[in-house]
Design a protein around this motif. Structure first.
Motif, PDB file in Angstrom:
ATOM      1  N   PHE A 213       0.837  -0.870  -0.190  1.00 49.34           N
ATOM      2  CA  PHE A 213       0.206  -0.055  -0.263  1.00 49.34           C
ATOM      3  C   PHE A 213       1.114   1.439  -0.270  1.00 49.34           C
ATOM      4  O   PHE A 213       0.494   2.625  -0.726  1.00 49.34           O
ATOM      5  N   THR A 214       1.790   1.504   1.443  1.00 48.47           N
ATOM      6  CA  THR A 214       2.884   2.804   1.409  1.00 48.47           C
ATOM      7  C   THR A 214       3.505   2.325   0.099  1.00 48.47           C
ATOM      8  O   THR A 214       3.802   4.045  -0.445  1.00 48.47           O
ATOM      9  N   GLY A 215       3.839   1.654  -0.739  1.00 48.23           N
ATOM     10  CA  GLY A 215       5.156   1.757  -1.692  1.00 48.23           C
ATOM     11  C   GLY A 215       3.848   2.357  -2.685  1.00 48.23           C
ATOM     12  O   GLY A 215       4.835   2.671  -4.044  1.00 48.23           O
ATOM     13  N   MET A 216       3.169   1.725  -2.590  1.00 42.14           N
ATOM     14  CA  MET A 216       2.334   2.063  -4.131  1.00 42.14           C
ATOM     15  C   MET A 216       1.842   3.873  -4.222  1.00 42.14           C
ATOM     16  O   MET A 216       1.771   4.613  -5.316  1.00 42.14           O
ATOM     17  N   LEU A 217       1.279   4.349  -3.026  1.00 43.39           N
ATOM     18  CA  LEU A 217       0.882   5.425  -2.983  1.00 43.39           C
ATOM     19  C   LEU A 217       2.605   6.693  -2.541  1.00 43.39           C
ATOM     20  O   LEU A 217       2.159   7.410  -3.304  1.00 43.39           O
ATOM     21  N   TYR A 218       3.039   5.619  -2.290  1.00 43.85           N
ATOM     22  CA  TYR A 218       4.783   7.050  -2.404  1.00 43.85           C
ATOM     23  C   TYR A 218       5.893   6.576  -2.772  1.00 43.85           C
ATOM     24  O   TYR A 218       6.441   5.911  -2.667  1.00 43.85           O
ATOM     25  N   PRO A 219       5.198   6.558  -3.966  1.00 44.58           N
ATOM     26  CA  PRO A 219       6.949   5.518  -4.590  1.00 44.58           C
ATOM     27  C   PRO A 219       8.377   6.332  -4.846  1.00 44.58           C
ATOM     28  O   PRO A 219       9.078   6.008  -5.216  1.00 44.58           O
ATOM     29  N   GLU A 220       8.267   7.733  -4.592  1.00 42.03           N
ATOM     30  CA  GLU A 220       8.570   8.107  -3.532  1.00 42.03           C
ATOM     31  C   GLU A 220      10.455   8.108  -2.549  1.00 42.03           C
ATOM     32  O   GLU A 220      11.317   7.428  -2.835  1.00 42.03           O
ATOM     33  N   LEU A 221       9.109   6.678  -1.718  1.00 40.57           N
ATOM     34  CA  LEU A 221       9.516   6.318  -0.924  1.00 40.57           C
ATOM     35  C   LEU A 221      10.945   5.430  -1.074  1.00 40.57           C
ATOM     36  O   LEU A 221      10.430   4.394  -1.476  1.00 40.57           O
ATOM     37  N   ASN A 222      11.937   5.341  -0.298  1.00 37.30           N
ATOM     38  CA  ASN A 222      12.729   4.007  -0.084  1.00 37.30           C
ATOM     39  C   ASN A 222      12.503   3.094   1.161  1.00 37.30           C
ATOM     40  O   ASN A 222      12.556   3.716   2.273  1.00 37.30           O
ATOM     41  N   LEU A 223      11.413   2.229   1.118  1.00 36.14           N
ATOM     42  CA  LEU A 223      11.553   1.458   2.327  1.00 36.14           C
ATOM     43  C   LEU A 223      11.825   0.690   2.631  1.00 36.14           C
ATOM     44  O   LEU A 223      11.836   0.721   4.118  1.00 36.14           O
ATOM     45  N   LYS A 224      13.298   0.457   2.320  1.00 32.65           N
ATOM     46  CA  LYS A 224      14.740  -0.715   3.185  1.00 32.65           C
ATOM     47  C   LYS A 224      14.855   0.524   3.717  1.00 32.65           C
ATOM     48  O   LYS A 224      15.460   0.036   4.851  1.00 32.65           O
ATOM     49  N   GLU A 225      14.845   2.159   3.519  1.00 31.96           N
ATOM     50  CA  GLU A 225      15.458   2.468   5.024  1.00 31.96           C
ATOM     51  C   GLU A 225      14.340   3.524   5.336  1.00 31.96           C
ATOM     52  O   GLU A 225      14.973   3.943   6.610  1.00 31.96           O
ATOM     53  N   THR A 226      13.485   3.305   5.859  1.00 28.71           N
ATOM     54  CA  THR A 226      12.109   3.761   6.687  1.00 28.71           C
ATOM     55  C   THR A 226      11.755   2.572   7.279  1.00 28.71           C
ATOM     56  O   THR A 226      11.669   1.089   6.995  1.00 28.71           O
ATOM     57  N   LYS A 227      11.317   3.569   8.665  1.00 28.09           N
ATOM     58  CA  LYS A 227      10.686   2.079   9.502  1.00 28.09           C
ATOM     59  C   LYS A 227      10.061   2.540   9.589  1.00 28.09           C
ATOM     60  O   LYS A 227       8.948   1.011   9.906  1.00 28.09           O
ATOM     61  N   HIS A 228       9.396   3.504   9.792  1.00 30.06           N
ATOM     62  CA  HIS A 228       8.020   3.655  10.325  1.00 30.06           C
ATOM     63  C   HIS A 228       6.868   4.832   9.647  1.00 30.06           C
ATOM     64  O   HIS A 228       8.139   5.999   8.930  1.00 30.06           O
ATOM     65  N   TYR A 229       6.134   5.395   8.646  1.00 26.33           N
ATOM     66  CA  TYR A 229       5.695   5.917   7.697  1.00 26.33           C
ATOM     67  C   TYR A 229       4.022   6.392   7.926  1.00 26.33           C
ATOM     68  O   TYR A 229       2.956   5.111   7.799  1.00 26.33           O
ATOM     69  N   PRO A 230       3.059   7.304   7.580  1.00 30.78           N
ATOM     70  CA  PRO A 230       2.185   7.163   7.907  1.00 30.78           C
ATOM     71  C   PRO A 230       1.711   7.152   6.101  1.00 30.78           C
ATOM     72  O   PRO A 230       1.622   7.753   4.869  1.00 30.78           O
ATOM     73  N   ILE A 231      -0.319   6.146   6.836  1.00 31.85           N
ATOM     74  CA  ILE A 231      -0.619   6.636   5.257  1.00 31.85           C
ATOM     75  C   ILE A 231      -1.844   7.317   5.124  1.00 31.85           C
ATOM     76  O   ILE A 231      -2.413   7.264   5.650  1.00 31.85           O
ATOM     77  N   ASP A 232      -2.151   8.076   4.133  1.00 35.31           N
ATOM     78  CA  ASP A 232      -3.197   8.602   4.162  1.00 35.31           C
ATOM     79  C   ASP A 232      -4.804   7.919   4.112  1.00 35.31           C
ATOM     80  O   ASP A 232      -4.368   7.607   3.209  1.00 35.31           O
ATOM     81  N   ILE A 233      -5.501   8.029   4.931  1.00 38.63           N
ATOM     82  CA  ILE A 233      -6.468   7.135   4.675  1.00 38.63           C
ATOM     83  C   ILE A 233      -7.254   7.314   3.416  1.00 38.63           C
ATOM     84  O   ILE A 233      -7.474   6.522   2.780  1.00 38.63           O
ATOM     85  N   ALA A 238      -8.706   4.982  -1.514  1.00 35.84           N
ATOM     86  CA  ALA A 238      -9.009   5.189  -2.942  1.00 35.84           C
ATOM     87  C   ALA A 238      -8.257   4.007  -3.573  1.00 35.84           C
ATOM     88  O   ALA A 238      -8.259   3.294  -4.651  1.00 35.84           O
ATOM     89  N   LEU A 239      -6.868   3.380  -3.461  1.00 34.90           N
ATOM     90  CA  LEU A 239      -6.248   2.900  -3.930  1.00 34.90           C
ATOM     91  C   LEU A 239      -6.769   1.531  -3.271  1.00 34.90           C
ATOM     92  O   LEU A 239      -7.126   0.486  -4.781  1.00 34.90           O
ATOM     93  N   SER A 240      -7.150   1.193  -2.168  1.00 35.82           N
ATOM     94  CA  SER A 240      -7.933  -0.147  -2.309  1.00 35.82           C
ATOM     95  C   SER A 240      -8.996  -0.372  -3.441  1.00 35.82           C
ATOM     96  O   SER A 240      -9.769  -1.432  -3.496  1.00 35.82           O
ATOM     97  N   ALA A 241     -10.191   0.863  -2.818  1.00 36.85           N
ATOM     98  CA  ALA A 241     -11.337   1.001  -4.240  1.00 36.85           C
ATOM     99  C   ALA A 241     -10.725   0.043  -5.816  1.00 36.85           C
ATOM    100  O   ALA A 241     -11.142  -0.897  -6.354  1.00 36.85           O
ATOM    101  N   THR A 242      -9.241   0.367  -5.887  1.00 31.24           N
ATOM    102  CA  THR A 242      -8.859  -0.070  -7.802  1.00 31.24           C
ATOM    103  C   THR A 242      -8.352  -2.061  -7.521  1.00 31.24           C
ATOM    104  O   THR A 242      -9.115  -2.005  -8.140  1.00 31.24           O
ATOM    105  N   PHE A 243      -8.077  -1.855  -6.194  1.00 23.29           N
ATOM    106  CA  PHE A 243      -7.671  -3.006  -6.003  1.00 23.29           C
ATOM    107  C   PHE A 243      -8.942  -3.765  -6.042  1.00 23.29           C
ATOM    108  O   PHE A 243      -9.123  -5.219  -7.181  1.00 23.29           O
ATOM    109  N   ILE A 244     -10.167  -3.728  -5.425  1.00 19.40           N
ATOM    110  CA  ILE A 244     -11.422  -4.978  -5.479  1.00 19.40           C
ATOM    111  C   ILE A 244     -11.868  -4.779  -6.542  1.00 19.40           C
ATOM    112  O   ILE A 244     -12.497  -5.739  -7.361  1.00 19.40           O
ATOM    113  N   ALA A 245     -11.810  -3.114  -7.229  1.00 18.21           N
ATOM    114  CA  ALA A 245     -11.879  -3.218  -8.703  1.00 18.21           C
ATOM    115  C   ALA A 245     -11.791  -4.213 -10.064  1.00 18.21           C
ATOM    116  O   ALA A 245     -11.985  -3.797 -10.724  1.00 18.21           O
TER     117      ALA A 245
END
Length: 301
Positions: A213-233, A238-245
């Protein structure tokens, strides 16, 4: 001391090699292999032969890496797929004979405790929070604050189990979604009770699908160097609805969605949506630390 932690998950086997000192943990190497241990018959509590063999081959590769890195201590933990399989003990014996790896099959409660320790090590917990770890075989929920674990439980509602039981159409139909919701209503009634008791407003998703979820919403983020990150609900919804549809072919083309999660992300989305609603959650975060890092934290102490 150099240690190796192996997490034998339902979908993926993970290996972390780290150097532990009195006051620090330094990751030397990490990798994972998609074994799909729950393929075909996870709800029948059985590891099919092809998955059994993939698991052993993965452990053989891990064993070679462990020797190459001159590891002194190996801690291998097995969770839902092996825990619930009638031939799980046969896999544990075969792993010892074939790859020389001793596996500890941990309970759902022990799994939840390790997840809490891993998430707490990121520093993301601030106030009363609900931690959620969506696996292939089970999903763990932990209510906690940064000082202590208040409540925990593991449920057999992992993405692979839900997929095999309810994913009958692609895109998933409203009828199948409603069937999943009814199943979750029945399975999670006690979770709803404790959510009403503790009223956590912060949902922390532990690695896995939440990294997707985070990587697709924030592609500029380097997850390998990230311990935690806020996700805009709203962005998550919107992303979840796209997956489900979407259909399988559409999800396959989505940048940032790894092959192993192309279908399971639909189940993870439905499950996350359900919890956001049931808990009246106001804040959502990713923790990239999970069970593996919890085991490392435990070894550190």
């Amino acid at each position: 001391m150099k240690v190796a932690v192996i997490d034998l998950g339902t979908n993926t086997f993970h290996l972390i090699i780290a150097e532990l000192t009195a006051d620090d943990t330094s990751i030397c190497y990490k990798t994972n292999l998609p074994v799909r241990l729950g393929e075909g018959k996870i709800n029948d509590n059985f590891i099919i032969q092809e998955a059994f063999e993939r698991g052993l081959l993965a452990l053989e590769k891990f064993s070679l890496l462990i020797k190459e890195h001159e590891v002194e201590l190996v801690k291998a933990t097995a969770t839902s797929a092996i825990r619930s399989a009638e031939n799980g003990s046969s896999f544990v014996k075969a792993a010892k004979n074939y790859a020389g790896i001793d596996i500890e099959v941990i309970s759902g409660d022990e799994e939840a405790t390790y997840i809490f320790k891993g998430v707490r090590a990121t520093g993301v917990i601030n106030g009363t929070a609900l931690i959620m770890d969506i696996g292939g075989g089970s999903t763990e929920f932990i209510i906690c604050n940064k000082e202590e674990l208040l409540w925990k439980k593991s449920y057999n509602i992992g993405a692979a189990r839900l997929m095999q039981a309810f994913f009958h159409s692609d895109p998933i139909t409203t009828a199948d979604q409603n069937a999943i919701t009814r199943h979750l209503d029945a399975e999670l009634s006690d979770l709803k009770d404790v959510l009403n008791l503790y009223r956590p407003k912060h949902l922390i998703g532990s690695a896995g699908a939440f990294e997707t979820f985070t990587g697709m919403l924030y592609p500029e983020l380097n997850l390998k160097e990230t311990k935690h990150y806020p996700i805009d609900i709203p962005a998550y919804k919107a992303l979840s609805a796209t997956f489900i549809a979407s259909a399988h072919e559409e999800r396959e083309k989505m940048p940032g969605l790894i092959r192993l999660r192309v279908d399971m992300i639909v189940m993870a989305s439905i499950l996350t949506d359900y919890i956001l609603s049931a808990g009246n959650i106001e804040k959502l975060s990713l923790s990239t630390y999970d069970l593996k890092m919890g085991v490392l934290a435990d070894l550190q102490n």
